[in-house]
Design an enzyme around this catalytic site. Structure first.
Site, PDB file in Angstrom:
ATOM      1  N   ASN A  24       0.820  -1.214   0.000  1.00 51.71           N
ATOM      2  CA  ASN A  24       0.000   0.000   0.000  1.00 51.71           C
ATOM      3  C   ASN A  24       0.860   1.273   0.000  1.00 51.71           C
ATOM      4  O   ASN A  24       1.992   1.249  -0.430  1.00 51.71           O
ATOM      5  CB  ASN A  24      -1.050  -0.014   1.104  1.00 51.71           C
ATOM      6  CG  ASN A  24      -2.310   0.704   0.623  1.00 51.71           C
ATOM      7  OD1 ASN A  24      -2.377   1.909   0.674  1.00 51.71           O
ATOM      8  ND2 ASN A  24      -3.272  -0.045   0.100  1.00 51.71           N
ATOM      9  N   ARG A  25       0.294   2.389   0.483  1.00 54.58           N
ATOM     10  CA  ARG A  25       0.880   3.694   0.164  1.00 54.58           C
ATOM     11  C   ARG A  25       1.786   4.271   1.255  1.00 54.58           C
ATOM     12  O   ARG A  25       1.530   4.070   2.443  1.00 54.58           O
ATOM     13  CB  ARG A  25      -0.245   4.701  -0.123  1.00 54.58           C
ATOM     14  CG  ARG A  25      -0.985   4.381  -1.404  1.00 54.58           C
ATOM     15  CD  ARG A  25      -2.183   5.272  -1.632  1.00 54.58           C
ATOM     16  NE  ARG A  25      -2.823   4.951  -2.919  1.00 54.58           N
ATOM     17  CZ  ARG A  25      -3.627   3.901  -3.103  1.00 54.58           C
ATOM     18  NH1 ARG A  25      -3.932   3.104  -2.107  1.00 54.58           N
ATOM     19  NH2 ARG A  25      -4.136   3.664  -4.302  1.00 54.58           N
ATOM     20  N   HIS A  79       2.671   0.195  -3.198  1.00 58.16           N
ATOM     21  CA  HIS A  79       3.132  -1.188  -3.346  1.00 58.16           C
ATOM     22  C   HIS A  79       4.637  -1.302  -3.632  1.00 58.16           C
ATOM     23  O   HIS A  79       5.063  -2.046  -4.529  1.00 58.16           O
ATOM     24  CB  HIS A  79       2.320  -1.909  -4.423  1.00 58.16           C
ATOM     25  CG  HIS A  79       0.861  -2.064  -4.074  1.00 58.16           C
ATOM     26  ND1 HIS A  79       0.408  -2.177  -2.774  1.00 58.16           N
ATOM     27  CD2 HIS A  79      -0.266  -2.115  -4.854  1.00 58.16           C
ATOM     28  CE1 HIS A  79      -0.912  -2.317  -2.775  1.00 58.16           C
ATOM     29  NE2 HIS A  79      -1.350  -2.255  -4.004  1.00 58.16           N
ATOM     30  N   HIS A 139      -1.313  -9.842  -3.255  1.00 59.86           N
ATOM     31  CA  HIS A 139      -2.352  -9.003  -3.841  1.00 59.86           C
ATOM     32  C   HIS A 139      -3.299  -9.805  -4.739  1.00 59.86           C
ATOM     33  O   HIS A 139      -3.642  -9.350  -5.840  1.00 59.86           O
ATOM     34  CB  HIS A 139      -1.694  -7.868  -4.624  1.00 59.86           C
ATOM     35  CG  HIS A 139      -2.541  -6.651  -4.766  1.00 59.86           C
ATOM     36  ND1 HIS A 139      -3.715  -6.647  -5.479  1.00 59.86           N
ATOM     37  CD2 HIS A 139      -2.394  -5.403  -4.278  1.00 59.86           C
ATOM     38  CE1 HIS A 139      -4.238  -5.434  -5.433  1.00 59.86           C
ATOM     39  NE2 HIS A 139      -3.462  -4.657  -4.704  1.00 59.86           N
ATOM     40  N   SER A 140      -3.744 -10.977  -4.289  1.00 60.85           N
ATOM     41  CA  SER A 140      -4.697 -11.747  -5.097  1.00 60.85           C
ATOM     42  C   SER A 140      -6.070 -11.096  -5.083  1.00 60.85           C
ATOM     43  O   SER A 140      -6.500 -10.536  -4.081  1.00 60.85           O
ATOM     44  CB  SER A 140      -4.799 -13.178  -4.567  1.00 60.85           C
ATOM     45  OG  SER A 140      -3.633 -13.890  -4.911  1.00 60.85           O
ATOM     46  N   ASP A 191     -11.687   0.650  -0.468  1.00 63.60           N
ATOM     47  CA  ASP A 191     -10.235   0.602  -0.683  1.00 63.60           C
ATOM     48  C   ASP A 191      -9.572   1.123   0.589  1.00 63.60           C
ATOM     49  O   ASP A 191      -8.947   2.167   0.593  1.00 63.60           O
ATOM     50  CB  ASP A 191      -9.854   1.452  -1.903  1.00 63.60           C
ATOM     51  CG  ASP A 191      -8.426   1.205  -2.359  1.00 63.60           C
ATOM     52  OD1 ASP A 191      -7.715   0.440  -1.677  1.00 63.60           O
ATOM     53  OD2 ASP A 191      -8.031   1.778  -3.390  1.00 63.60           O
ATOM     54  N   GLN A 244      -6.375  -4.874   4.084  1.00 58.19           N
ATOM     55  CA  GLN A 244      -6.875  -3.956   3.071  1.00 58.19           C
ATOM     56  C   GLN A 244      -7.983  -4.674   2.318  1.00 58.19           C
ATOM     57  O   GLN A 244      -7.760  -5.737   1.729  1.00 58.19           O
ATOM     58  CB  GLN A 244      -5.748  -3.572   2.093  1.00 58.19           C
ATOM     59  CG  GLN A 244      -6.116  -2.499   1.089  1.00 58.19           C
ATOM     60  CD  GLN A 244      -6.022  -1.085   1.657  1.00 58.19           C
ATOM     61  OE1 GLN A 244      -5.474  -0.882   2.739  1.00 58.19           O
ATOM     62  NE2 GLN A 244      -6.542  -0.109   0.943  1.00 58.19           N
ATOM     63  N   GLU A 297      -5.945  -7.957   1.594  1.00 63.91           N
ATOM     64  CA  GLU A 297      -4.494  -7.998   1.763  1.00 63.91           C
ATOM     65  C   GLU A 297      -4.143  -7.835   3.235  1.00 63.91           C
ATOM     66  O   GLU A 297      -4.340  -6.767   3.805  1.00 63.91           O
ATOM     67  CB  GLU A 297      -3.860  -6.866   0.950  1.00 63.91           C
ATOM     68  CG  GLU A 297      -4.237  -6.877  -0.506  1.00 63.91           C
ATOM     69  CD  GLU A 297      -4.261  -5.461  -1.098  1.00 63.91           C
ATOM     70  OE1 GLU A 297      -3.228  -4.777  -1.074  1.00 63.91           O
ATOM     71  OE2 GLU A 297      -5.330  -5.029  -1.557  1.00 63.91           O
TER      72      GLU A 297
HETATM   73  C1  BGC Z   1      -4.862  -0.378  -3.369  1.00 64.73           C
HETATM   74  C2  BGC Z   1      -5.678   0.228  -4.474  1.00 64.73           C
HETATM   75  C3  BGC Z   1      -4.999  -0.094  -5.774  1.00 64.73           C
HETATM   76  C4  BGC Z   1      -4.893  -1.593  -5.898  1.00 64.73           C
HETATM   77  C5  BGC Z   1      -4.208  -2.021  -7.167  1.00 64.73           C
HETATM   78  C6  BGC Z   1      -4.828  -1.850  -3.566  1.00 64.73           C
HETATM   79  O1  BGC Z   1      -4.092  -2.461  -2.558  1.00 64.73           O
HETATM   80  O2  BGC Z   1      -5.357  -0.049  -2.103  1.00 64.73           O
HETATM   81  O3  BGC Z   1      -5.809   1.610  -4.316  1.00 64.73           O
HETATM   82  O4  BGC Z   1      -5.701   0.445  -6.863  1.00 64.73           O
HETATM   83  O5  BGC Z   1      -4.197  -2.108  -4.807  1.00 64.73           O
HETATM   84  O6  BGC Z   1      -2.995  -1.419  -7.272  1.00 64.73           O
END
Ligand code: BGC
Length: 385
Positions: A116-117, A142, A215-216, A287, A322, A350
């Site tokens: 994530n961010r 990511h 990220h499945s 999200d 997530q 996630e």
């Molecule tokens: C994020 C989304 C993103 C997605 C694909 C998720 O984990 O929170 O914002 O668009 O991943 O990258």
């Protein structure tokens, strides 16, 4: 809070095996079947590196994992009549993953070094400020543009009487995507009965940050079969971390009660998704990171699909999860079986530390120091009812 250290996590993994065996009586029947592992060539990278696909099979579940990005490329699970369907979104060929998965949806991929961010790609550790490459509205998503999802991992087969697995290793050099420290990473996928376990390990030679996940995207009616808004989701979480318009946490831990974020009781994903709640407008749907109740290895999420009867339960020792309702799938991608993926055709769950933790002192720490071992485990358990 320091990351989990070796001895306590070893106990946790033993408890995990006991818990899953106890939670799923059907798994014990697998003791009499023999899980198998096979390997085939999935493709070749532009630089000539071979990408292998490992197929782990038990009586009910079959999962295919590729060494590019450690991606779960296919996962077949039975419905209530025993009919199997592929329940993860993906692509049929390596070229599709290389060209379309990042930037893109990150289908099935291992995410690192930081899931994530991170706001403005910036964080300060022990007095030094680090700037990561930006790849998402002025933030880093990511791990950065060349995250672990783009690496070819080294694979080793793992076998025991009742389980088969593949151990994937990747060493991220000091300064990779501007993160400090050489990060030696290993992720092991293990199939036992109807459960797939993901064990993550990492060590560093300099203080750093780490937050690994997978990220499945799931669709329990089958990949490419349409939307997931009728899937019923339950999350073991009374709070979530609200975000700003760029999906960076504000730092609050807000109660879900009385909002469309409340999944403490099983609720169809789509029931409240267009309610006009500001948080849902920011992400064009769900999200967000939910703050999991309790600690230690525990149930985090349960999802059921009413038509097929398939159920996915997710267990983890992580503090957050997530839940992403596939909002940015826009019809431009065609998946494993050639069908178009539109908004809401898959969801991701996630397991993770909270997004942007390095910039929020009230969030559990994601700092890893030399001498420590990052250890975390997640289990996906499949059943049908
Ligand atoms: C994020 C989304 C993103 C997605 C694909 C998720 O984990 O929170 O914002 O668009 O991943 O990258």
């Amino acid at each position: 809070m320091p990351l989990r250290l070796t001895k306590t996590r070893l106990l946790g993994v033993a408890a995990l095996a006991a818990l899953v065996a106890g939670a799923l009586p059907a798994v014990t029947a697998a003791a009499t079947s023999s899980p198998t592992i096979t390997k085939d060539l999935f493709g070749t990278m532009p630089d000539g590196t071979k990408v292998w696909r490992y197929t782990l099979s038990d009586s009910a579940i079959r999962v295919k994992i590729i060494t590019y990005g450690g991606i779960v490329q296919q996962l077949d699970a039975p419905d209530r009549h025993g009919h199997r369907a592929n329940v993860v979104l993906g692509f049929p060929k390596l070229d599709d993953y290389v060209a379309k998965n990042n930037p893109g949806p990150y289908f099935g991929a291992l995410i690192g070094r930081y899931g994530n961010r991170i706001a403005k790609g910036t964080f300060t550790l022990d007095g030094t400020t680090y700037h990561l490459p930006l790849n998402n509205n002025g933030n880093t998503l990511h791990g950065g543009p060349k995250g672990f999802d783009t690496k070819v991992w080294t694979a080793t087969e793992v076998k025991s009487k009742n389980a088969v697995g593949v151990r994937l290793e990747y060493t991220s050099p000091d300064g990779d995507m501007n993160y400090p420290g050489t990060l030696k990473t290993a992720v092991t996928y293990t199939l036992s009965g109807k459960s797939l376990r993901l064990d993550y390990r990492a060590t560093t030679d300099k203080a750093t940050i780490v937050n690994l996940t997978n990220h499945s995207y799931f669709n329990l009616a089958g990949e490419g079969s349409g939307g997931i808004y009728d899937h019923r989701l339950r999350l073991n979480a009374s709070r979530y971390t609200p975000v700003d318009s760029t999906l960076i946490p504000t730092g609050q831990l807000a109660p879900v009660a009385g909002t469309p974020m409340d999944f403490t009781k099983a609720t169809p994903i789509g029931a409240r998704i267009r309610d006009g709640f500001q948080q849902l407008a920011y992400g064009q749907g769900y999200d967000h990171n939910w703050v999991l109740n309790g600690s230690g290895f525990r149930l985090a999420a349960e999802v059921g699909e009413p038509t097929s009867g398939r159920v996915l339960k997710i267990y983890t020792d992580q503090p957050g999860i997530q839940f992403y309702s596939g909002n940015f799938l826009d019809g431009t991608l065609y998946g494993t079986s050639g069908r178009q993926y539109r908004q809401g055709d898959g969801f991701a769950l996630e397991t993770q530390h909270f997004p942007d933790s390095p910039n929020h002192s009230n969030f559990p720490s994601t700092v890893l120091r030399p001498g420590q071992t990052y250890r975390t485990s997640t289990v996906w358990s499949f059943s049908a009812r």
